[in-house]
Write a protein that holds these residues in place. Structure first.
Motif, mmCIF file in Angstrom:
data_model
loop_
_atom_site.group_PDB
_atom_site.id
_atom_site.type_symbol
_atom_site.label_atom_id
_atom_site.label_comp_id
_atom_site.label_asym_id
_atom_site.label_seq_id
_atom_site.Cartn_x
_atom_site.Cartn_y
_atom_site.Cartn_z
ATOM 1 N N GLY A 1 8.885 13.675 -6.924
ATOM 2 C CA GLY A 1 9.998 13.317 -6.050
ATOM 3 C C GLY A 1 9.547 12.621 -4.778
ATOM 4 O O GLY A 1 10.223 11.720 -4.278
ATOM 5 N N LEU A 2 8.392 13.026 -4.261
ATOM 6 C CA LEU A 2 7.838 12.367 -3.078
ATOM 7 C C LEU A 2 7.355 10.952 -3.387
ATOM 8 O O LEU A 2 7.537 10.023 -2.602
ATOM 9 N N GLY A 3 6.725 10.787 -4.544
ATOM 10 C CA GLY A 3 6.060 9.526 -4.832
ATOM 11 C C GLY A 3 6.943 8.431 -5.385
ATOM 12 O O GLY A 3 6.816 7.262 -4.993
ATOM 13 N N LEU A 4 7.854 8.763 -6.289
ATOM 14 C CA LEU A 4 8.618 7.729 -6.983
ATOM 15 C C LEU A 4 9.466 6.849 -6.060
ATOM 16 O O LEU A 4 9.531 5.642 -6.260
ATOM 17 N N PRO A 5 10.147 7.410 -5.049
ATOM 18 C CA PRO A 5 10.983 6.529 -4.221
ATOM 19 C C PRO A 5 10.194 5.543 -3.364
ATOM 20 O O PRO A 5 10.771 4.573 -2.864
ATOM 21 N N CYS A 6 8.887 5.777 -3.183
ATOM 22 C CA CYS A 6 8.121 4.950 -2.243
ATOM 23 C C CYS A 6 8.150 3.470 -2.610
ATOM 24 O O CYS A 6 8.411 2.603 -1.767
ATOM 25 N N ARG B 1 0.823 -1.213 0.000
ATOM 26 C CA ARG B 1 0.000 0.000 0.000
ATOM 27 C C ARG B 1 0.858 1.265 0.000
ATOM 28 O O ARG B 1 0.495 2.277 -0.604
ATOM 29 N N PHE B 2 2.007 1.220 0.678
ATOM 30 C CA PHE B 2 2.915 2.365 0.674
ATOM 31 C C PHE B 2 3.411 2.632 -0.749
ATOM 32 O O PHE B 2 3.417 3.774 -1.225
ATOM 33 N N GLY B 3 3.822 1.570 -1.456
ATOM 34 C CA GLY B 3 4.279 1.729 -2.827
ATOM 35 C C GLY B 3 3.179 2.224 -3.746
ATOM 36 O O GLY B 3 3.395 3.092 -4.590
ATOM 37 N N ALA B 4 1.970 1.689 -3.571
ATOM 38 C CA ALA B 4 0.842 2.098 -4.412
ATOM 39 C C ALA B 4 0.496 3.571 -4.196
ATOM 40 O O ALA B 4 0.217 4.310 -5.153
ATOM 41 N N ALA B 5 0.518 4.009 -2.950
ATOM 42 C CA ALA B 5 0.223 5.412 -2.654
ATOM 43 C C ALA B 5 1.264 6.329 -3.284
ATOM 44 O O ALA B 5 0.940 7.403 -3.818
ATOM 45 N N GLY B 6 2.519 5.912 -3.242
ATOM 46 C CA GLY B 6 3.578 6.717 -3.848
ATOM 47 C C GLY B 6 3.423 6.832 -5.355
ATOM 48 O O GLY B 6 3.606 7.916 -5.927
ATOM 49 N N ILE B 7 3.091 5.729 -6.008
ATOM 50 C CA ILE B 7 2.904 5.763 -7.458
ATOM 51 C C ILE B 7 1.731 6.675 -7.817
ATOM 52 O O ILE B 7 1.788 7.438 -8.791
#
Length: 428
Positions: free
Chosen positions: A317-322, A285-291
């Motif tokens: 920049g906030l989302g891609l590294p997640c 879910r963390f990765g999905a929210a970042g994307i």
């Protein structure tokens, strides 16, 4: 309150702090040389194509990541990192011999070896983290590392460019050599309990294949790795529009640097909150929210407004590294130590190789398609990717390749173990 702040816990821990400092020092030198090498080649050859080959020389060894990562599972990781750092420091000093176009073969050779060693070091670093950092702080450590590395990208290239302009390329290479030597010295004092790896069974190919199978066959890791690779491909398509965006805003090409700073600031910020966010949401879910956040940022870059474009860049920049932080933290948590090197190297290859193809495709598409349309399509594709990652394994959509991934479990527990024990997966 400060006592419980996980970033403080990491930095106050002697071994974790030393290890982290070594990573930051090394990242500074790498970022400084990255920009200076291209400028150096451009000055000596006058060729934009040869200058672009610098990045290709460093990235090309990533394609052999699964095989090179096997090295990190055959030896102790701490001595490997120390020796390879000292070896790179010595190798970089040979660049003092580069003085004309005829000497460029040496620079490219050093960059190719540099990239190859980094491909070996990355999985070794990732695996050694598990022996240095508490299990429940892996997400925090990886996030903090992202913050530090992205922070270095904001200052180190300018430092490298300044040194190059004042003293030339060899001095920048010397700076990078010093940072490698300093990192090796810091890691020498890190206390990490590593058992001597047992002699692996099978040849090199069989050992490499075992690491690939372990990663690809894991129902929780495969979706994260696939989403990460897809995201990197789409992000590289988006980045190919930077100069078109700047032109539409009515600025000179140098304004592109402002876009990079906005995105870099977002990446610095996300690293500080990734640990708590991972514990609250879980990796998927963390990765999905970042994307999803990155998708909004990409679409915003199509708006002809400086504040909106810069805000969109920060969101990217906030989302891609997640998803990257989520994927590599999950690999560290889920897989047994004897396979971590090969599995991490395989994850690196699957996630970052699409970036190379995306850059090539983006360079062609931006000439054929209006950049606003391209950004809109990339944003929609990112939304689709984030939605898939958020739903896969919940029963709403089937997992890929017929295997259920199961519900996403929060990685809060410090005593959580992999589905298989290290002895089950040990190739020895």
């Amino acid at each position: 309150m400060t006592k419980n702040w996980t970033v403080t816990r990491i930095l106050r821990d002697r071994d974790a702090g030393l290890y982290f400092t070594g990573l930051v020092v090394s990242a500074f030198g790498t970022s400084a040389l990255g920009l200076a090498a291209g400028v150096w080649v451009k000055d000596l050859s006058g060729s934009n194509g040869l200058a672009a080959l610098c990045m290709f020389a460093v990235w090309a060894p990533t394609l052999a990541g699964p095989a090179l990562g096997t090295i990190a599972d055959r030896v102790r990781r701490k001595p490997l990192l120390i020796r390879t750092n000292l070896g790179l420091a010595a190798l970089l000093l040979t660049l003092f011999a580069v003085d004309s176009r005829a000497d460029l073969w040496l620079l490219f050779t050093v960059l190719l070896v540099y990239g190859t060693v980094v491909v070996v070091q990355d999985p070794a670093e990732s695996a050694l983290v598990t022996a240095v950092v508490d299990r429940d702080l892996l997400g925090d450590f990886n996030g903090l590392r992202t913050t530090a590395v992205e922070g270095m990208k904001l200052v180190a290239p300018l430092t490298g460019a300044g040194l190059y302009a004042a003293f030339g390329g060899p001095v920048v290479a010397c700076l990078d050599a010093v940072t490698f030597a300093l990192a090796a010295g810091l890691w020498l004092f890190v206390r990490a309990h590593e058992e001597r790896p047992r002699r692996p069974a099978g040849d090199w190919r069989a050992q490499t294949a075992e690491g690939v199978r372990e990663l690809w066959g894991h129902p929780r890791l495969r979706p994260l790795v696939l989403a990460g690779g897809t995201m990197m491909f789409l992000a590289s398509l988006s980045s190919s529009t930077n100069y078109a965006i700047v032109e539409a805003l009515g600025h000179a090409p140098a304004y592109t640097g402002v876009l990079y700073v906005a995105q870099g600031l977002g990446s610095v910020a996300v690293g500080l909150v990734s640990g708590p966010a991972l514990r609250r949401l879980g990796e998927r879910r963390f990765g999905a929210a970042g994307i999803a956040l990155a998708a909004v940022g990409v679409a915003a870059r199509a708006v002809p407004s400086d504040p909106v474009v810069l805000a969109g860049g920060a969101a990217v920049g906030l989302g891609l590294p997640c998803v990257l932080i989520a994927a590599f933290t999950a690999v560290q948590r889920e897989l047994p130590g004897p396979l971590l090197g090969r599995a991490t190297a395989t994850a690196n290859t699957l996630i970052f190789t699409p970036n190379v193809f995306g850059l090539a495709a983006g360079a062609a598409l931006v000439e054929l398609v209006d950049f606003r349309l391209l950004l809109s399509l990339v944003g929609l594709a990112l939304i689709a990717t984030g939605t898939w990652l958020g739903l896969v394994g919940t029963g709403a959509i089937p997992a890929l390749f017929g295997r259920k991934s199961g519900s996403d479990q929060s990685p809060v527990s410090a005593d959580r173990t992999s589905a298989k024990s290290p002895s089950d997966a040990n190739p020895a």
